[in-house]
Design a protein around this motif. Structure first.
Motif, PDB file in Angstrom:
ATOM      1  N   ALA A  58      40.042  11.577 -18.789  1.00 55.88           N
ATOM      2  CA  ALA A  58      39.940  10.576 -17.708  1.00 55.88           C
ATOM      3  C   ALA A  58      38.942  10.959 -16.985  1.00 55.88           C
ATOM      4  N   CYS A  59      39.038  12.328 -16.239  1.00 52.93           N
ATOM      5  CA  CYS A  59      38.131  12.719 -15.426  1.00 52.93           C
ATOM      6  C   CYS A  59      36.564  12.558 -15.940  1.00 52.93           C
ATOM      7  N   GLY A  60      36.498  13.138 -17.119  1.00 50.85           N
ATOM      8  CA  GLY A  60      35.159  12.816 -17.682  1.00 50.85           C
ATOM      9  C   GLY A  60      34.539  11.354 -17.523  1.00 50.85           C
ATOM     10  N   SER A  61      35.516  10.457 -18.158  1.00 51.62           N
ATOM     11  CA  SER A  61      35.327   8.836 -18.180  1.00 51.62           C
ATOM     12  C   SER A  61      34.988   8.327 -16.920  1.00 51.62           C
ATOM     13  N   VAL A  62      35.528   8.624 -15.709  1.00 50.11           N
ATOM     14  CA  VAL A  62      35.433   8.067 -14.240  1.00 50.11           C
ATOM     15  C   VAL A  62      34.481   9.038 -13.806  1.00 50.11           C
ATOM     16  N   LEU A  63      33.959  10.243 -14.165  1.00 54.91           N
ATOM     17  CA  LEU A  63      32.990  11.101 -13.626  1.00 54.91           C
ATOM     18  C   LEU A  63      33.631  11.560 -12.303  1.00 54.91           C
ATOM     19  N   ASN A  64      34.864  12.021 -12.255  1.00 54.05           N
ATOM     20  CA  ASN A  64      35.818  12.363 -11.484  1.00 54.05           C
ATOM     21  C   ASN A  64      35.571  14.060 -11.285  1.00 54.05           C
ATOM     22  N   PHE A  82      41.475  23.022 -26.772  1.00 52.87           N
ATOM     23  CA  PHE A  82      41.524  21.691 -26.761  1.00 52.87           C
ATOM     24  C   PHE A  82      41.488  21.325 -25.221  1.00 52.87           C
ATOM     25  N   VAL A  83      41.893  22.427 -24.342  1.00 54.75           N
ATOM     26  CA  VAL A  83      41.779  22.237 -22.738  1.00 54.75           C
ATOM     27  C   VAL A  83      40.322  22.669 -22.725  1.00 54.75           C
ATOM     28  N   CYS A  84      39.867  23.565 -23.133  1.00 53.21           N
ATOM     29  CA  CYS A  84      38.242  24.281 -23.061  1.00 53.21           C
ATOM     30  C   CYS A  84      37.324  23.000 -23.258  1.00 53.21           C
ATOM     31  N   ASN A  85      37.585  22.228 -24.424  1.00 54.53           N
ATOM     32  CA  ASN A  85      36.816  21.220 -24.746  1.00 54.53           C
ATOM     33  C   ASN A  85      36.780  20.040 -23.804  1.00 54.53           C
ATOM     34  N   GLY A  86      37.973  19.897 -23.170  1.00 53.37           N
ATOM     35  CA  GLY A  86      37.952  18.813 -21.942  1.00 53.37           C
ATOM     36  C   GLY A  86      37.568  19.154 -20.928  1.00 53.37           C
ATOM     37  N   LEU A  87      37.403  20.548 -20.439  1.00 55.31           N
ATOM     38  CA  LEU A  87      36.680  21.222 -19.286  1.00 55.31           C
ATOM     39  C   LEU A  87      35.064  20.900 -19.400  1.00 55.31           C
ATOM     40  N   LEU A  88      34.770  21.425 -20.818  1.00 55.66           N
ATOM     41  CA  LEU A  88      33.271  21.198 -21.006  1.00 55.66           C
ATOM     42  C   LEU A  88      32.905  19.661 -20.897  1.00 55.66           C
ATOM     43  N   SER A  89      33.590  18.530 -21.354  1.00 56.44           N
ATOM     44  CA  SER A  89      33.359  17.301 -21.315  1.00 56.44           C
ATOM     45  C   SER A  89      33.308  16.690 -19.963  1.00 56.44           C
ATOM     46  N   VAL A  90      34.201  17.358 -18.991  1.00 55.77           N
ATOM     47  CA  VAL A  90      34.041  16.846 -17.668  1.00 55.77           C
ATOM     48  C   VAL A  90      32.837  17.458 -16.995  1.00 55.77           C
ATOM     49  N   TYR A  91      32.573  18.468 -17.016  1.00 60.67           N
ATOM     50  CA  TYR A  91      31.412  19.057 -16.580  1.00 60.67           C
ATOM     51  C   TYR A  91      30.055  18.675 -17.269  1.00 60.67           C
TER      52      TYR A  91
END
Length: 777
Positions: free
Chosen positions: A146-152, A173-182
């Motif tokens: 969600a953070c990645g989608s809204v650029l938060n 899974f968490v690391c991939n999520g962090l990568l996606s946000v950044y």
């Protein structure tokens, strides 16, 4: 009894695993006959079975029949509604739950994401943490998405801190999520740090990194990431190949390039894209529609429409996306007719155009200046979104139809379509283009109402608008209130100061920008070189030149052109030519500046020679080129050559002469004393009532003492510019040079009777002590 329950539970679990609803219903009947319904565990399994088999009605009925509901019962029915996508019932169940655990929160967050409510999902997450629940890897996977989608980025960073605190920083899974946000927020340095700490990256990890690198135009870095993926033996799928192709397409999105290195990178990207294409065929993915569309997009954005057409014609299956990519590709190349033909073929093949289709068509028409067809396309949309409004408004603005752009903006508001940052920035550009201060103020108010005025993109537009309308103090006020200034805002403010002749202030701001750690761009250097040119300060110009070399902007054509202009205006014409000859890439503007520099420095023969070199190089001259070369002919007495060049404008290049061209050739003829030819030309040209033409002719009459024509020119100017003192002074000077003192006295009496006052003269010199050092330690 316990053993019977255990057997039934195992059988139910098998039905759940295999999604077998009929055997499950048989077991349900057996439970009823065996009076086992009081067993909450079995009831929970039945709810789960109906949920997994997409039968929320039976799941709800089973939940109601459960005599002793526990948290697992509530989670099972919540999961059922979440799986069915029923947010209303899911929220109702969530609110009614006597107790909740992390699974309850995860279900609701996941459902909100599935329904596109990213912001609400993040609000639920914040409430979950506030109530003391520790997130799991499942929570973070959803929340980071969600953070990645809204650029938060801010919340993403807070999640990162909590991930480390909880000890989930090694979870893939968490690391991939962090990568996606950044990556999505463009903070690639942070993404690289996270990537470096992952022990066993998977295909999602590499694909995310390639996408992030592609976003910042790091094509070579993305390809190196792909090579690493291959070396580690990670499975290559269509998604990872699409990520590489997307990176290769990035440079092509920017259209024309202003730098030798950028052209080189562009060619490399095309080659790399072709290599990936070969790998797609080798791995047998050429039938994958998603990947084929990525190939189409790569070729189209890099302008290789022949390859795109070949791929498109060989597609076994096409989609609306495929057609849209082709239309966008033709539009990018300015091939409006082919874009229209593609749209017609699309309809003939039974595909219904969507909004993206029309947006691409709008862009294609606007690029060719055909805003009327773009308007027809827009009018065919039943309910245009803000993106469509932005496309048509941008089309009008880019073609300098600023009044129409502003009218569309007003209509957009009447239709209750909320403008976004792009809308506001484009309209501010139109207000600036018209110097429409009142309209700019209204847009400023609208941006404040929409909470967009602190956005850097909008703030930059506001700074430019107020600067061009002469309200530099207001521009400075906006600049000072922007919380985090980016380079675009700095450039806009420097350019605004330069535009308002506050050149020393512009130098000070340029130095302040560097001291704050902000690196100048090619646009920063272009603006500051303009200051040097206007101040005729070669000392400061050479300082800036040295810094340009140090920062590696020498091969940017826009910077090189500004350097040529600066040296020419500072009188160092040989220095300008020396740099001009070393430029690896030149455009029409560069040639124009160099030709004009020769003209202004009295070296007409060299200006004409360079003009001929320009033609020989294949560069097409424009209206500015002819002004420059005709000025050179005029200043150097090259009359016959000037007349031939003037006549070639229309015959050889299809350019209709404008006022400035007529002014140059009249000046050329007048300086050489060819007054008969000048009068013949003036009688048939469309600008005979423009005072500039007559002023030029009157000046020439003074040099050659042509009294009769001077009197005619003066009489025309008395009528066209009744408040100007210039024609009176010039005519009086002609009479005085011939000793006709009675006529001089008559002109002065006429000035007195008409209350015409001569403008005072002034001189200006450069104060060397006021030079501003640009060196930053």
């Amino acid at each position: 009894m316990w053993r019977k329950t255990n057997v039934v539970a195992n059988l139910l679990q098998t039905c759940i695993d295999k999604k077998s609803i009929l055997p499950g219903k048989v077991l349900h009947a057996y439970i009823l006959r065996s009076n086992l319904l009081a067993d909450t565990f079995l009831c929970n399994r039945l709810i789960e079975l109906y949920s997994i088999c997409n039968d929320p009605t039976s799941a709800h009925h089973m939940f109601d029949q459960t005599p002793q509901k526990n948290i697992y019962s509530w989670n099972a029915i919540l999961s059922s509604y979440c799986k069915a996508g029923n947010l209303t019932f899911a929220r109702k169940v969530f609110e009614q739950m006597p107790e909740r655990n992390v699974a309850s929160w995860n279900n609701l967050i996941s459902l909100m994401l599935k329904n596109g409510y990213q912001e609400k999902a993040l609000d639920v997450y914040k409430l979950m943490v506030l109530e003391g629940f520790w997130p799991t890897h499942v929570t973070f996977a959803s929340v980071l998405s969600a953070c990645g989608s809204v650029l938060n980025l801010e919340l993403g960073k807070r999640c990162h801190g909590l991930v480390i605190k909880i000890g989930l920083d090694k979870n893939i899974f968490v690391c991939n999520g962090l990568l996606s946000v950044y990556a999505k927020c463009g903070v690639v340095k942070e993404a690289i740090k996270v990537f470096g700490d992952i022990d066993d990256p998977n295909e999602v990890t590499f694909t995310t990194m390639m996408g992030g690198l592609g976003k910042i135009n790091g094509v070579f870095e993305a390809l190196e990431m792909f090579r690493m993926m291959c070396r580690k033996g990670v499975q290559i799928d269509s998604v990872s190949l699409s990520a590489v192709l997307s990176a290769c397409a990035k440079v092509g999105e920017y259209g024309e390039f202003g730098c030798y290195e950028e052209n080189y990178r562009f060619l490399c990207n095309v080659v790399l894209g072709e290599q990936v294409h070969g790998l797609v065929v080798k791995l047998g993915f050429e039938c994958d529609l998603y990947l084929s569309n990525s190939l189409l997009d790569m070729y189209a954005k890099n302008g290789n429409m022949k390859s795109a057409e070949t791929i498109f014609s060989n597609l076994g299956k096409v989609s609306v996306v495929s057609w849209n990519i082709m239309i966008a590709g033709y539009g990018q190349k300015g091939q409006k007719e082919k874009a229209v033909e593609c749209l017609q073929r699309m309809r003939c093949c039974g595909f219904e155009p969507d909004e993206v289709t029309y947006i691409n068509m709008l862009a294609a028409c606007s690029k060719r200046g055909d805003v009327e067809t773009a308007r027809q396309m827009f009018d065919s949309l039943s309910c245009p979104s803000v993106i469509s409004w932005n496309a048509i408004i941008s089309g009008y603005s880019q073609n300098e139809n600023h009044k129409e752009a502003i009218e569309f903006f007003r209509e957009m508001q009447f239709q209750n379509v909320k403008p976004d940052r792009t809308t506001v920035a484009v309209i501010l550009g139109s207000c600036a283009g018209m110097e429409f201060l009142e309209g700019g103020k209204q847009v400023h108010a609208a941006s404040q109402k929409a909470a967009l005025h602190m956005d850097n993109y909008v703030a930059s537009g506001l700074i430019s608008m107020y600067s061009k309308c002469g309200k530099i103090k207001m521009a400075e006020c906006i600049f000072s209130y922007v919380p985090e200034l980016d380079i675009v805002c700095w450039n806009s403010m420097i350019a605004g100061l330069t535009l308002n002749s506050l050149d020393k202030e512009a130098f000070m701001l340029f130095k302040q920008m560097q001291q704050g750690g902000m690196l100048p761009t090619e646009f920063s250097y272009t603006a500051i070189l303009s200051c040097c040119a206007k101040l005729c300060s070669s000392f400061q110009g050479r300082q800036v030149h040295s810094q340009i070399v140090k920062d590696g902007y020498m091969n940017y054509v826009v910077v090189g052109t500004a350097l040529v202009d600066m040296y020419c205006k500072c009188g160092d014409i040989d220095g300008a030519r020396k740099y001009f000859d070393r430029m690896p890439v030149r455009n029409t503007v560069t040639w124009n500046e160099m030709i004009h520099g020769y003209a202004q420095n009295g070296r007409g023969d060299e200006a004409v020679r360079l003009y001929k070199n320009m033609i020989a190089s294949g560069e097409k001259p424009d209206g500015i080129t002819f002004i420059a070369v005709l000025t050179a002919c005029s200043h150097s007495g090259l009359v016959d050559l000037g007349v031939r060049i003037f006549n070639s404008m229309q015959s050889d290049y299809g350019l209709e002469p404008e006022l400035d061209h007529y002014t140059c050739i009249i000046d050329c003829l007048g300086r050489a004393g060819h007054f008969h030819d000048a009068e013949l030309l003036m009688d048939k040209m469309p600008y005979k009532n423009d005072p500039i033409i007559w002023e030029v002719l009157l000046s020439s009459c003074r040099v050659h003492a042509n009294v009769s024509l001077a009197q005619r020119a003066a009489e025309e100017l008395f009528h066209l510019k009744p408040e100007s003192s210039s024609p009176y002074v010039l005519l009086a000077n002609i009479y005085s040079s011939l000793g006709r003192w009675d006529d001089v006295r008559a002109v002065r009496e006429l000035m007195s009777d008409r209350q015409i006052v001569k403008d005072p003269g002034y001189s200006w010199t450069e104060d060397k002590e006021q030079d501003i050092s640009l060196s930053v330690g």
